[in-house]
Write a protein that holds these residues in place. Structure first.
Motif, PDB file in Angstrom:
ATOM      1  N   LEU A   1       7.273   6.078  32.615  1.00 20.42           N
ATOM      2  CA  LEU A   1       8.093   4.867  32.559  1.00 20.42           C
ATOM      3  C   LEU A   1       8.306   4.342  33.981  1.00 20.42           C
ATOM      4  O   LEU A   1       8.615   5.120  34.884  1.00 20.42           O
ATOM      5  N   PRO A   2       8.182   3.027  34.195  1.00 21.98           N
ATOM      6  CA  PRO A   2       8.484   2.486  35.522  1.00 21.98           C
ATOM      7  C   PRO A   2       9.952   2.738  35.902  1.00 21.98           C
ATOM      8  O   PRO A   2      10.854   2.601  35.067  1.00 21.98           O
ATOM      9  N   VAL A   3      10.165   3.112  37.153  1.00 24.36           N
ATOM     10  CA  VAL A   3      11.518   3.385  37.643  1.00 24.36           C
ATOM     11  C   VAL A   3      12.452   2.213  37.353  1.00 24.36           C
ATOM     12  O   VAL A   3      13.595   2.407  36.936  1.00 24.36           O
ATOM     13  N   ALA A   4      11.989   0.992  37.552  1.00 26.05           N
ATOM     14  CA  ALA A   4      12.840  -0.195  37.331  1.00 26.05           C
ATOM     15  C   ALA A   4      13.333  -0.262  35.891  1.00 26.05           C
ATOM     16  O   ALA A   4      14.487  -0.625  35.645  1.00 26.05           O
ATOM     17  N   ARG A   5      12.482   0.088  34.940  1.00 27.58           N
ATOM     18  CA  ARG A   5      12.906   0.062  33.529  1.00 27.58           C
ATOM     19  C   ARG A   5      13.901   1.187  33.251  1.00 27.58           C
ATOM     20  O   ARG A   5      14.878   0.998  32.526  1.00 27.58           O
TER      21      ARG A   5
ATOM     22  N   GLU B   1      15.981   2.472  35.424  1.00 34.40           N
ATOM     23  CA  GLU B   1      17.247   2.101  36.064  1.00 34.40           C
ATOM     24  C   GLU B   1      18.020   1.064  35.266  1.00 34.40           C
ATOM     25  O   GLU B   1      19.257   1.059  35.289  1.00 34.40           O
ATOM     26  N   LYS B   2      17.334   0.196  34.548  1.00 35.28           N
ATOM     27  CA  LYS B   2      17.997  -0.825  33.727  1.00 35.28           C
ATOM     28  C   LYS B   2      18.982  -0.169  32.754  1.00 35.28           C
ATOM     29  O   LYS B   2      20.072  -0.682  32.526  1.00 35.28           O
ATOM     30  N   ALA B   3      18.611   0.989  32.225  1.00 40.37           N
ATOM     31  CA  ALA B   3      19.472   1.698  31.275  1.00 40.37           C
ATOM     32  C   ALA B   3      20.354   2.736  31.975  1.00 40.37           C
ATOM     33  O   ALA B   3      21.545   2.840  31.687  1.00 40.37           O
TER      34      ALA B   3
END
Length: 178
Positions: free
Chosen positions: A159-163, A165-167
């Motif tokens: 999973l991309p880190v940015a995705r 972090e969103k959660a």
């Protein structure tokens, strides 16, 4: 680097609300702890909150979906439960860089996110406000800007880190298995 933890599918086991115990058991098994326990036996030992408050233990029954209840267990009681089998620490407040460092130390981490890593949605419960799309996964790998998760609903994947972090950044809740 990837630890390669097993994946326990909570839905296959009939537990629509059993993500935290599944994620915890995956990490404990990777650490060679609670090795004699399968998911069902592990759930039988889970601390249950008589007041249905996930800050005190599991708030209900992982096999049930009862309106108005919040069937989950939050970091502090999850950490206490984990310490019955091995060593764990509540690292809530850690940012993604710190989580990556923990993985480098070969420590899997139960992280509190949202189902499908969707936008966090809050609601009011008897114990206070919480994410109605609460979910927990085990972090067990990292590679550049990707994290590897063992997800009790959707399996194991990068999973991309940015995705992530969103959660994750909605609460910064995590339990590291030492």
């Amino acid at each position: 680097m990837m630890l390669g933890a097993e994946n326990i599918n909570q839905l296959f086991c009939g537990m629509p609300n059993g993500c935290e115990p599944a994620a915890l058991l995956m990490g404990l098994h990777w650490k060679a702890e609670a090795a004699t326990l399968d998911y069902g036996a592990f759930l039988a030992e889970m601390p249950i909150a008589a007041d249905y408050n996930p800050y005190h233990g599991f708030g209900g029954d992982p096999a049930d979906d009862v309106a108005g209840r919040f069937e989950a267990i939050f970091p502090e009681p999850l950490t206490k439960w984990a310490n019955r089998y091995g060593r764990a620490r509540n690292v809530s407040g850690a940012d993604t860089a710190q989580l990556k460092d923990m993985l480098t130390e070969k420590n899997p981490i139960v992280t509190y996110v949202t189902v499908g890593f969707e936008t966090p949605v809050s609601d009011d419960y008897a114990f206070g406000r919480a994410l109605s799309n609460n979910h927990a996964v085990l972090l067990d790998g990292r590679c550049g800007e990707l994290l590897h998760v063992s997800d009790p609903i959707d399996g194991a994947y990068w999973l991309p880190v940015a995705r992530f972090e969103k959660a994750y950044n909605a609460r910064h809740w995590a339990v590291e298995l030492l």
